[in-house]
Design a protein around this motif. Structure first.
Motif, PDB file in Angstrom:
ATOM      1  N   ASP A  69     -23.842  37.270  -5.541  1.00 47.01           N
ATOM      2  CA  ASP A  69     -24.991  36.403  -5.230  1.00 47.01           C
ATOM      3  C   ASP A  69     -26.292  37.194  -5.266  1.00 47.01           C
ATOM      4  OD1 ASP A  69     -23.338  34.219  -4.930  1.00 47.01           O
ATOM      5  OD2 ASP A  69     -23.397  34.225  -2.729  1.00 47.01           O
ATOM      6  N   ALA A  70     -26.277  38.392  -4.689  1.00 40.42           N
ATOM      7  CA  ALA A  70     -27.483  39.227  -4.693  1.00 40.42           C
ATOM      8  C   ALA A  70     -27.839  39.637  -6.121  1.00 40.42           C
ATOM      9  CB  ALA A  70     -27.273  40.458  -3.813  1.00 40.42           C
ATOM     10  N   ALA A  71     -26.846  39.938  -6.935  1.00 39.10           N
ATOM     11  CA  ALA A  71     -27.106  40.302  -8.334  1.00 39.10           C
ATOM     12  C   ALA A  71     -27.713  39.132  -9.100  1.00 39.10           C
ATOM     13  CB  ALA A  71     -25.815  40.772  -9.005  1.00 39.10           C
ATOM     14  N   MET A  72     -27.194  37.924  -8.859  1.00 44.00           N
ATOM     15  CA  MET A  72     -27.751  36.741  -9.529  1.00 44.00           C
ATOM     16  C   MET A  72     -29.173  36.452  -9.051  1.00 44.00           C
ATOM     17  SD  MET A  72     -24.653  34.065 -10.071  1.00 44.00           S
ATOM     18  CE  MET A  72     -23.457  34.500  -8.829  1.00 44.00           C
ATOM     19  N   GLN A  73     -29.417  36.638  -7.774  1.00 47.32           N
ATOM     20  CA  GLN A  73     -30.766  36.445  -7.247  1.00 47.32           C
ATOM     21  C   GLN A  73     -31.728  37.445  -7.886  1.00 47.32           C
ATOM     22  OE1 GLN A  73     -31.199  37.133  -3.029  1.00 47.32           O
ATOM     23  NE2 GLN A  73     -33.198  36.170  -2.969  1.00 47.32           N
TER      24      GLN A  73
END
Length: 100
Positions: free
Chosen positions: A48-52
Motif C-alpha cells: 500500500d505504501a509503495a502504491m501511494q
C-alpha cells in the motif's frame, strides 16, 4: 484398594494432564496463526505504501527504507524478515514477509 486408588487419583491426574497438553497445543496453533496474519498485514502495508508513493511521485520506490523514511511505514524487524525487490520504477515491487 488398588482399583479405588486408580479411580480416585490416577484417572483425574491423567485427565488434567490431557487437558493441559491440549491447551498447550491449541495455544501454539493460535500463536502461529497470529504470526502469519501479522506477516500478511505487514506485506499489505508495504505494498500500500509503495502504491501511494507511485501515485504521488510517479514511480515505485527503490527501497523499503525510502518508504519508512518518507511514508511513515513501520516494520517490526524483530518479528518479521522483509524482502523488498524493486525491478523498475514502473513495476510494482516484489515483497515477501516471513515471521521469524
Amino acid at each position: 484398594m488398588g482399583k479405588h486408588l486408580i479411580r480416585r487419583v490416577i484417572v483425574p491426574v491423567a485427565a488434567v494432564a490431557a487437558i493441559v497438553a491440549a491447551c498447550a497445543l491449541g495455544g501454539r496453533a493460535v500463536t502461529d496463526m497470529t504470526r502469519e496474519q501479522g506477516a500478511a498485514s505487514l506485506r499489505a502495508a508495504v505494498l500500500d505504501a509503495a502504491m501511494q508513493c507511485c501515485a504521488i511521485e510517479g514511480s515505485y520506490p527503490s527501497s523499503l527504507a525510502y518508504l519508512e523514511e518518507h511514508y511513515g511505514l513501520v516494520v517490526n524487524r524483530d518479528d518479521y524478515a522483509v524482502t523488498y525487490e524493486s525491478y523498475a520504477a514502473n513495476v510494482p515491487p516484489s515483497v515477501r514477509v516471513v515471521p521469524r
